[in-house]
Design a protein around this motif. Structure first.
Motif, short mmCIF file in Angstrom:
data_model
loop_
_atom_site.label_atom_id
_atom_site.label_comp_id
_atom_site.label_asym_id
_atom_site.label_seq_id
_atom_site.Cartn_x
_atom_site.Cartn_y
_atom_site.Cartn_z
N SER A 345 0.85 -1.19 0.00
CA SER A 345 0.00 0.00 0.00
C SER A 345 0.88 1.23 0.00
O SER A 345 2.11 1.14 0.09
CB SER A 345 -0.93 0.01 1.22
N ALA A 346 0.24 2.40 -0.09
CA ALA A 346 0.97 3.67 -0.06
C ALA A 346 0.15 4.68 0.73
O ALA A 346 -1.08 4.71 0.63
CB ALA A 346 1.23 4.18 -1.47
N VAL A 347 0.83 5.50 1.53
CA VAL A 347 0.20 6.58 2.29
C VAL A 347 0.95 7.87 2.00
O VAL A 347 2.10 7.86 1.56
CB VAL A 347 0.19 6.27 3.80
N LEU A 354 3.42 15.55 -4.04
CA LEU A 354 2.61 14.58 -4.76
C LEU A 354 2.60 14.88 -6.27
O LEU A 354 2.57 16.03 -6.69
CB LEU A 354 1.17 14.60 -4.25
N ILE A 355 2.64 13.82 -7.07
CA ILE A 355 2.55 13.91 -8.52
C ILE A 355 1.35 13.08 -8.97
O ILE A 355 1.18 11.95 -8.53
CB ILE A 355 3.84 13.40 -9.19
N PRO A 385 9.63 0.14 3.92
CA PRO A 385 9.04 1.32 3.27
C PRO A 385 10.06 2.24 2.63
O PRO A 385 11.21 2.29 3.05
CB PRO A 385 8.31 2.01 4.44
N ALA A 386 9.58 2.98 1.63
CA ALA A 386 10.41 3.96 0.93
C ALA A 386 9.54 5.12 0.50
O ALA A 386 8.37 4.93 0.14
CB ALA A 386 11.09 3.31 -0.27
N ASP A 387 10.09 6.33 0.55
CA ASP A 387 9.36 7.53 0.16
C ASP A 387 9.69 7.91 -1.28
O ASP A 387 10.86 8.09 -1.63
CB ASP A 387 9.71 8.70 1.09
N VAL A 388 8.65 8.03 -2.10
CA VAL A 388 8.80 8.43 -3.50
C VAL A 388 7.65 9.36 -3.84
O VAL A 388 6.48 9.03 -3.61
CB VAL A 388 8.79 7.21 -4.45
N GLY A 390 6.38 12.00 -2.50
CA GLY A 390 5.47 12.37 -1.42
C GLY A 390 4.62 11.23 -0.91
O GLY A 390 3.70 11.44 -0.11
N LEU A 391 4.91 10.00 -1.32
CA LEU A 391 4.18 8.82 -0.87
C LEU A 391 5.14 7.85 -0.19
O LEU A 391 6.29 7.71 -0.62
CB LEU A 391 3.49 8.12 -2.04
N THR A 392 4.65 7.19 0.85
CA THR A 392 5.42 6.12 1.48
C THR A 392 4.87 4.78 1.03
O THR A 392 3.72 4.44 1.32
CB THR A 392 5.34 6.23 3.02
#
Length: 637
Positions: A345-347, A354-355, A385-388, A390-392
């Motif tokens: 999932s992503a949060v 955000l894009i 987890p990784a941030d890309v 603006g999403l984790t």
């Protein structure tokens, strides 16, 4: 006897020519009909003692006025024009979902943000608090309505794709039957002109639905290929196309080529032209982009306002709760081909980064690849987890194996599910947990414009004193860790000051206006409980969100501009493409019609020509018969 033969043959030939002309006139408005002409030739000669005498005229065949190059050119340009027109029609429908003016999304967004202005001057006013809640509810409602209209447009477009696919399959079957009939006439010496016209008309209708390539087949039949090299029609055999929902994204449709029970997906770009290509492009590209743009507005706005609202205090002295119902985590949709049982999932981690795009997480032997599907940009990470963007991205359940893929759509339902979480005016967190007290000895013109929390720092309410130096800079005491280092090493260490520019320390932001004098000081600390009702610090924080760079550097208050700009660019480009391709297609069809079309004036002239020839032939037959009768009477005596 030869005169009678010549007259009879001439009579029959001119009558046949009149029948062909009548056939042309009768089909002047028949789509796809090609003008027909009789081909005449001399019937030969015979030798007599007096020389060589001709035997008259005979009809060789009936041919149609046809130019293969012009017909193919008209078919191809018409296919492109049909694609552009179909996409433009859908984009114009999409444009109506986002009106401008008082009913526009931008007005609702700015009304909601600007509604906090009254609370900055009257933090305890219940009416002003109710207006804030009402404006937020109106904004959320408008987002939900827009998302609902997008859903309706998506459903109708998917139905249109399936309807066009059914038409393609029907036309392919009809073409296969005509091919069979053409092959059955191959033993004759003449061309079945009307069958060939029917075949070309079916090809024209088929190319209007999907771009095709044709290759001559047996005995005048034609083989048709789609998607570059897939044989839709081979002689009297027809394959099929099938529209199927993407198992990893139910908003998308893929077109599959089906032959012999085997289904092969066709790339969207392989469709090239025809209504199918235009509608599929709209569905999978234009509509998906608008959905993500709308969802990004909802997700970023809700996240930013929730974060800032949580930094304030309500009328009861409690920390602020979520202003909007928190958006749920975007669950990853596993590919049907996955071999593992993992879930992802992503949060949102940074609303300002955000894009507007969907993502695909690919499990690899040495880690993960996160692919931004809007442009194919790939980020490789060793673990989640990784941030890309603006999403984790995170693993919800272990069990994924190398080769597994997950589609994550963080913006798909954000607008559709947005709701206000605050239902009572006293729950609005208008007050700030920190307050500032200017020293009574201050002699400069400095005044406090705003002070509010910007971060949930552990040192947020620690006592801090800032004191201005003779050079206009200031020194700060009581700061916790994590603050920016002083601009000037000192002594004493100091920060540069610019009136109107926020001072951000210890998790709060303070803006001062005016000019300081040496020794002026301000003390920042926790707000006492008896000052909460009069504090509007967090209202200023909520109001400051208007100018926060959120959407690719664009302020939050102008967040809708990127959606309108992108949509307007698409509509404008589609309009130009549709106008241009329609002009080219019209010119190509006109060139084809100039060769193959029926001209009534020309047919009228030919009608008169062969009518006179027929009458002359009849007169000649009458004379020949009278001469023959006279000969018989003379010989009979």
């Amino acid at each position: 006897m030869s005169s009678l033969n010549i007259a009879t043959r001439a009579l029959n030939t001119n009558l046949a020519a009149l029948q062909v002309i009548g056939h042309n006139i009768a089909n002047v408005n028949t789509p796809g009909y090609s003008r027909q002409n009789v081909v005449l030739s001399s019937a030969g000669y015979q030798f007599t003692g007096g020389g060589y005498f001709g035997k008259g005229v005979e009809m060789t065949t009936v041919e149609r006025a046809h130019n293969e190059y012009l017909t193919r050119e008209a078919r191809q340009t018409g296919s492109v024009a049909a694609s552009d027109a179909a996409r433009l029609a859908r984009l114009e429908q999409l444009e109506t979902v986002f009106p401008t003016g008082e009913k526009g999304l931008g007005v609702a967004l700015n009304d909601m943000l600007n509604s906090w202005t009254d609370l900055t001057s009257a933090p305890g006013n219940s009416t002003a608090r109710l207006v804030v809640i009402a404006r937020a509810d109106e904004f959320a409602s408008r987002l939900r309505d827009s998302a609902g209209q997008l859903d309706l447009l998506r459903n109708s477009t998917q139905q249109q794709v399936k309807s066009i696919t059914d038409d393609i399959n029907r036309l392919a079957q009809d073409l296969a039957k005509v091919n069979q009939r053409i092959v059955e006439t191959a033993g004759t010496a003449h061309t079945p002109n009307d069958l060939f016209d029917q075949r070309d008309q079916l090809l024209a209708e088929l190319s209007g639905r999907v771009q095709i390539t044709t290759v001559p087949g047996e005995a005048g039949a034609v083989n048709v290929f789609v998607g570059g090299s897939q044989p839709l029609v081979l002689g009297s055999q027809a394959a099929k196309l099938a529209a199927q929902t993407d198992p990893m994204d139910n908003s998308r449709i893929s077109i599959n080529f089906v032959q012999g029970g085997v289904s092969s997906p066709l790339a969207d770009s392989a469709l090239a032209g025809g209504q199918l290509a235009g509608v599929v492009r709209f569905l999978n590209d234009d509509l998906a982009a608008a959905t993500n743009q709308l969802g990004r507005i909802a997700l970023a706005t809700a996240s930013l306002m929730n974060e800032q609202h949580a930094l304030g205090m309500d009328l009861n002295g409690n920390p602020g709760q979520n202003f909007f119902v928190p958006p749920a985590a975007a669950k990853g949709i596993a590919s049907p081909a996955n071999g593992g049982t993992g879930q992802m999932s992503a949060v949102v981690s940074d609303p300002q980064a955000l894009i507007a795009s969907d993502y695909e997480v690919r499990v690899e032997a040495g880690g993960f690849s996160i692919v931004r599907l809007s442009d194919g940009n790939t980020t490789s990470v060793g673990a989640l987890p990784a941030d890309v963007d603006g999403l984790t991205f995170q693993v919800d359940a272990a069990g994924a194996v190398a080769g597994d893929r997950f589609r994550i759509r963080p913006f798909e339902s954000a607008a559709r599910n947005l709701k206000v979480a605050i239902d009572a005016p006293e729950q609005l967190a208008v007050a700030s947990p920190v307050m500032v007290t200017p020293a009574t000895t201050n002699s400069g013109s400095l005044s406090v414009e705003s002070l509010f929390a910007v971060e949930n720092s552990a040192n947020l309410t620690d006592p801090v004193t800032i004191t201005f130096n003779a050079d206009g800079s200031f020194s700060a005491t009581g700061l916790g860790p994590g603050n920016p280092p002083p601009d000037n090493p000192g002594p004493p260490p100091s920060y540069n000051f610019k009136p109107g520019e926020p001072i951000v320390l210890n998790g709060w932001s303070m803006t001062l206006r005016g000019n300081p004098t040496a020794g002026d000081s301000f003390s920042i600390g926790a707000s006492p409980s008896n000052a909460i009702a009069q504090s509007a610090g967090n209202a200023n924080g909520m109001l400051a969100l208007r100018d926060l760079a959120t959407f690719d550097g664009v302020p939050l208050s102008d967040g809708y501009v990127s959606l309108f700009s992108d949509l307007g660019t698409r509509v404008q480009g589609a309009q130009f493409a549709a106008d241009f391709s329609a002009g080219v297609a019209t010119a190509a069809e006109q060139a084809r019609a100039n060769v193959a079309g029926v001209n009534l004036d020309e047919e009228a002239a030919r009608l008169l020509q062969f009518q006179q020839a027929y009458q002359a032939s009849a007169k000649f037959l009458q004379i020949a018969q009278s001469t023959f009768d006279s000969l018989l009477q003379t010989v009979g005596r």
